[in-house]
Design a protein around this motif. Structure first.
Motif, PDB file in Angstrom:
ATOM      1  N   GLN A 236       0.818  -1.205   0.000  1.00  0.00           N
ATOM      2  CA  GLN A 236       0.000   0.000   0.000  1.00  0.00           C
ATOM      3  C   GLN A 236       0.854   1.257   0.000  1.00  0.00           C
ATOM      4  OE1 GLN A 236      -2.614  -0.170   3.295  1.00  0.00           O
ATOM      5  NE2 GLN A 236      -4.413   0.075   2.027  1.00  0.00           N
ATOM      6  N   VAL A 238       3.827   1.504  -1.092  1.00  0.00           N
ATOM      7  CA  VAL A 238       4.579   1.627  -2.344  1.00  0.00           C
ATOM      8  C   VAL A 238       3.674   2.129  -3.467  1.00  0.00           C
ATOM      9  CG1 VAL A 238       5.875   0.384  -4.082  1.00  0.00           C
ATOM     10  CG2 VAL A 238       6.289  -0.081  -1.696  1.00  0.00           C
ATOM     11  N   GLU A 241      -2.027   5.035  -1.250  1.00  0.00           N
ATOM     12  CA  GLU A 241      -2.977   4.749  -0.185  1.00  0.00           C
ATOM     13  C   GLU A 241      -4.160   3.879  -0.629  1.00  0.00           C
ATOM     14  OE1 GLU A 241      -3.107   5.249   3.637  1.00  0.00           O
ATOM     15  OE2 GLU A 241      -1.398   5.552   2.350  1.00  0.00           O
ATOM     16  N   GLU A 249      -7.826  -3.071 -10.963  1.00  0.00           N
ATOM     17  CA  GLU A 249      -7.015  -2.123 -11.713  1.00  0.00           C
ATOM     18  C   GLU A 249      -5.567  -2.158 -11.264  1.00  0.00           C
ATOM     19  OE1 GLU A 249      -7.836   2.395 -12.062  1.00  0.00           O
ATOM     20  OE2 GLU A 249      -9.349   1.257 -13.140  1.00  0.00           O
ATOM     21  N   GLU A 253      -2.320  -3.003 -13.533  1.00  0.00           N
ATOM     22  CA  GLU A 253      -1.227  -2.043 -13.621  1.00  0.00           C
ATOM     23  C   GLU A 253       0.096  -2.688 -13.196  1.00  0.00           C
ATOM     24  OE1 GLU A 253      -1.465   1.102 -14.564  1.00  0.00           O
ATOM     25  OE2 GLU A 253       0.558   1.780 -14.031  1.00  0.00           O
ATOM     26  N   ARG A 256       1.266  -5.303 -15.643  1.00  0.00           N
ATOM     27  CA  ARG A 256       1.753  -4.738 -16.890  1.00  0.00           C
ATOM     28  C   ARG A 256       3.200  -4.252 -16.707  1.00  0.00           C
ATOM     29  NH1 ARG A 256       2.147   0.050 -18.963  1.00  0.00           N
ATOM     30  NH2 ARG A 256       1.273   1.047 -17.119  1.00  0.00           N
TER      31      ARG A 256
ATOM     32  N   MET B   1      -1.917   6.789 -13.756  1.00  0.00           N
ATOM     33  CA  MET B   1      -3.098   6.887 -14.618  1.00  0.00           C
ATOM     34  C   MET B   1      -3.773   5.527 -14.715  1.00  0.00           C
ATOM     35  SD  MET B   1      -3.331   8.451 -18.392  1.00  0.00           S
ATOM     36  CE  MET B   1      -2.028   7.471 -19.031  1.00  0.00           C
ATOM     37  N   LEU B   3      -5.887   2.360 -16.109  1.00  0.00           N
ATOM     38  CA  LEU B   3      -5.737   1.658 -17.384  1.00  0.00           C
ATOM     39  C   LEU B   3      -6.837   2.012 -18.366  1.00  0.00           C
ATOM     40  CD1 LEU B   3      -4.401  -1.718 -16.264  1.00  0.00           C
ATOM     41  CD2 LEU B   3      -3.694  -0.555 -18.328  1.00  0.00           C
ATOM     42  N   ARG B 167       5.500   7.825   6.247  1.00  0.00           N
ATOM     43  CA  ARG B 167       5.075   6.420   6.172  1.00  0.00           C
ATOM     44  C   ARG B 167       5.692   5.745   4.971  1.00  0.00           C
ATOM     45  NH1 ARG B 167      -0.906   4.100   6.548  1.00  0.00           N
ATOM     46  NH2 ARG B 167      -0.075   3.060   4.740  1.00  0.00           N
ATOM     47  N   LYS B 168       5.727   6.498   3.876  1.00  0.00           N
ATOM     48  CA  LYS B 168       6.306   5.949   2.667  1.00  0.00           C
ATOM     49  C   LYS B 168       7.790   5.656   2.872  1.00  0.00           C
ATOM     50  CE  LYS B 168       6.732   6.872  -2.186  1.00  0.00           C
ATOM     51  NZ  LYS B 168       6.684   7.826  -3.264  1.00  0.00           N
ATOM     52  N   ALA B 171       8.235   2.518   4.731  1.00  0.00           N
ATOM     53  CA  ALA B 171       8.002   1.337   3.909  1.00  0.00           C
ATOM     54  C   ALA B 171       9.181   1.073   2.986  1.00  0.00           C
ATOM     55  CB  ALA B 171       6.734   1.517   3.089  1.00  0.00           C
ATOM     56  N   LEU B 172       9.841   2.128   2.564  1.00  0.00           N
ATOM     57  CA  LEU B 172      10.979   1.954   1.671  1.00  0.00           C
ATOM     58  C   LEU B 172      12.253   1.617   2.434  1.00  0.00           C
ATOM     59  CD1 LEU B 172      10.436   4.987  -0.715  1.00  0.00           C
ATOM     60  CD2 LEU B 172      10.140   2.585  -1.278  1.00  0.00           C
TER      61      LEU B 172
END
Lengths: 406, 276
Positions: A236, A238, A241, A249, A253, A256, B1, B3, B167-168, B171-172
């Motif tokens: 989540q 990465v 959110e 979807e 994604e 792909r 974006m 799909l 938070r990101k 996680a990384l």
């Protein structure tokens, strides 16, 4: 076995179930130790199982490949042979890799890379003794820097110890390594997590079963679920959110991008044996560690696996690394690592809480027996003073009589 | 974006040529934009310039919330809106403009890998420095990020954003890194880029690609942005070929194009680093 013995450093040879280790003090004979955690039925790739089942299962000491070299082809054992020393540019002063290193590994990509890179690190140990970050794998216990549990830290540490698979690369190839590692982390790792932990079919039929088998009884009911939650959070953060809300979807994604990444890798590899020609480097370890679980795990829902299988050069690449550096692949448990004579004293480190556990179990047993004896009245406690003791005994007798009357 | 949107875009996009009134939206340049956003916006601007496509730069305080993916910059072309460099590259490709067509398969793979390297290390390092380094957060990030909003809202939004980024980072695996370690990573990344560039004009010989646009966006922004300390730009300045590369792209694609709205670079004072 012979392959292993030949590739193994420190002049170790396998003789049946036992090992002879030649050390400065002369040969020492030692019984091969049986490893726990590698005897299950799943999966077919034996190396994968230990790697997987010790992931986040700190309760079980597991064998981890320790012989795979620091970067395939740069076997440490070879490096220690005087004839090869120049070739691998290990300085003569380079110490033999300390055998008291302990190594544990984890299933997801990056960590397996370290596993490969890890050099001959000795058998794995159980986790409760790891201070700091319990359950973070892989972890490397080092004599001078404590426990390292981040793949990058481990590689850096090994570099400091002059174990490096990238000496032969040009600066530009070094830059390429960094770039492709980033590519894998950004594009393929999310799909690995998704395939093993998020995809419902795979998770229920493969991953959960896998871990549940490896983890001892009461824990196996809730640990896999907790691990899934952790992995979901990781995915989540990465991918953003709200990515799990629109699962279809997200899946499209992710897959792909992963397919694109695999195709790119395949194109980059071409018909070469390794990414930088004929000799392997750390990039090969990292790529292999991401691809092999995808290729070898028996996934019920194998979308990405099918794409990987349609790229024959990547498949061959994995298979050749497997046969070169994980020769016991076909269900044969890896042979035990010999220990040098100097590490005799570290026997107790093998199972860090062995003595404590022994004492504890004896204590618990004693307590149970005494408790039973007291409860059933086989033994009664008497105080020092004869008078009170007598009264007490009488009181007990009366109680018993009362019970009988009732 | 998404799909669906993407499929739609590729179908429709091919049909229509690039219009004259395309617009690139970004946050307010002088008061609001942050290091990482500026790098991303500059990268897209450079990319569009390299493709020789006309566009207007429009600054909006709420660009972040206008963007379909929540990230700046985004372009408004005809009746379509596309955000971030990757999708924009695809979108432009669907319109028949591509910078990487001349590359062979291996080069394309390498280009993608290096782009991920920049995103993975430089971008993350920029985010780290502007949201996790306490002095920078207090003195630069909070005031700038919150500037378009009234009192209680500016704090709330900035805290919210900071929480999200932290938070990101966790996680990384960057949560426990120190600033020095992050700068070390930046150095490593710049070294890799510098090695790869060597003495070439662009990363893949004579013609620029989207990788060049991305690297330019980040390196140029790092060089020309004033932070609390100069540590970050000092790291980059060690690599003379990267600086020369930035100067080359700046002169080639941005000089003399400063007519209203289109591609705008930082004011000259900030640019003197590049000249010295």
């Amino acid at each position: 076995r012979s392959v292993w013995a030949r590739r193994h450093g420190n002049g170790a040879y396998c003789e049946g179930g036992s090992l002879t280790v030649s050390s400065p003090k002369g040969p020492v004979k030692r019984e091969g130790r049986k490893e726990r955690g590698t005897n299950g039925s799943f999966p077919s790739a034996a190396w994968l199982r230990p790697a997987l089942c010790c992931a986040l299962s700190p309760w079980q000491p597991v064998w981890v490949d320790s012989n795979a070299c620091f970067g395939p082809g740069l076997g440490l054992e070879q490096a220690h042979e005087p004839a090869n020393r120049g070739r691998f540019r290990l300085s003569p002063a380079s110490p033999a890799f300390p055998s008291q290193f302990r190594f544990r590994a984890k299933q997801d990509g990056g960590s397996c890379g370290v596993l490969l890179l890890g050099g001959r690190l000795g058998p794995a140990v159980g986790g409760p003794s790891v201070p700091g970050r319990p359950g973070t794998l892989p972890a490397l216990k080092t004599p001078d820097e404590g426990v390292l549990s981040d793949p990058q830290q481990i590689i850096t540490y090994l570099r400091k110890q002059r174990f490096n698979a990238d000496y032969d690369l040009s600066a530009r190839q070094g830059a390429d390594t960094l770039a492709f590692v980033s590519l894998l982390q950004e594009k393929l790792l999310p799909v690995l997590i998704h395939t093993f932990w998020v995809d419902a079919k795979n998770y229920v039929e493969l991953t959960r079963k896998w871990y549940a088998e490896a983890i001892p009884f009461p824990l196996n009911f809730f640990l896999p679920g907790r691990m899934q939650k952790q992995q979901l959070e990781r995915l989540q953060t990465v991918c953003g959110e709200n990515c799990l809300e629109n699962e279809e979807e997200l899946e499209k994604e992710l897959y792909r991008e992963a397919r694109e990444c695999l195709t790119l890798l395949s194109q980059r590899l071409g018909q070469q044996k390794f990414f930088f020609g004929d000799s392997p480097a750390s990039l090969d370890a990292v790529v292999f560690s991401h691809l092999a679980p995808l290729l070898k795990a028996k996934l019920p829902n194998a979308k990405i696996q099918q794409h990987l299988k349609s790229l024959p050069n990547l498949c061959n690449y994995c298979t050749s690394i497997l046969s070169l550096y994980f020769p016991w692949d076909e269900g044969d448990p890896p042979p035990p690592v010999p220990k040098s004579a100097s590490s005799d004293g570290s026997e107790s480190e093998e199972e860090p809480h062995k003595r404590r556990n022994q004492v504890l179990s004896v204590l618990v047993g004693l307590l149970a027996m005494v408790g039973y004896a007291l409860l059933t009245g086989i033994v009664s406690v008497q105080k020092q003073g004869p008078g009170t003791g007598g009264r007490r005994a009488i009181a007990l007798d009366e109680e018993e009589e009362e019970e009988e009357e009732e | 974006m998404s799909l669906v949107a993407e499929a739609f875009v590729t179908q429709i996009a091919a049909a229509e040529p690039w219009p004259e009134n395309a617009a690139l939206y970004q946050p307010l340049r002088d008061e609001q934009i942050l290091l990482s956003d500026n790098a991303a916006c500059l990268a897209v601007q450079a990319f569009l310039q390299m493709c020789n496509l006309p566009f207007q730069v429009v600054s909006r305080p709420n660009a972040e919330y206008m963007s379909p993916s929540g990230k700046v910059p985004f372009i408004h072309v005809g009746n379509q809106v596309v955000s971030e460099l990757g999708p924009i590259v695809q979108f432009v490709k669907a319109k028949g403009h591509s910078l990487s067509d001349g590359l062979d398969e291996v080069q394309k793979a390498e280009m993608k890998a290096y782009m991920e390297l920049v995103n993975n290390m430089l971008l993350t390092a920029e985010l780290y420095l502007q949201w996790c380094d306490d002095t920078t957060v207090q003195e630069i990030t909070y005031p700038r990020y919150g500037c378009p909003y009234p009192w209680p809202l500016n704090h709330v939004l900035a805290y919210q954003k900071q929480w999200e980024i932290r938070r990101k980072m966790k996680a990384l695996g960057w949560g426990n890194k120190s600033v020095d370690q992050v700068l070390e990573d930046v150095d490593q990344c710049c070294q890799a880029l510098s090695q790869r560039l060597g003495t070439q004009l662009y990363f893949f010989n004579k013609r620029p690609t989207e990788l060049d646009a991305l690297v330019f966006g980040h390196i140029f922004t790092i060089l020309t942005t004033q932070l609390i300390s100069d540590e970050l730009s000092e790291k980059v300045k060690n690599y003379s070929n990267l600086i020369a590369f930035c100067r080359r792209i700046e002169q080639h694609y941005f000089e003399g194009l400063n007519r209203d709205g289109s591609a705008r670079l930082p004011p000259p004072i900030r640019r003197k680093i590049l000249r010295s």
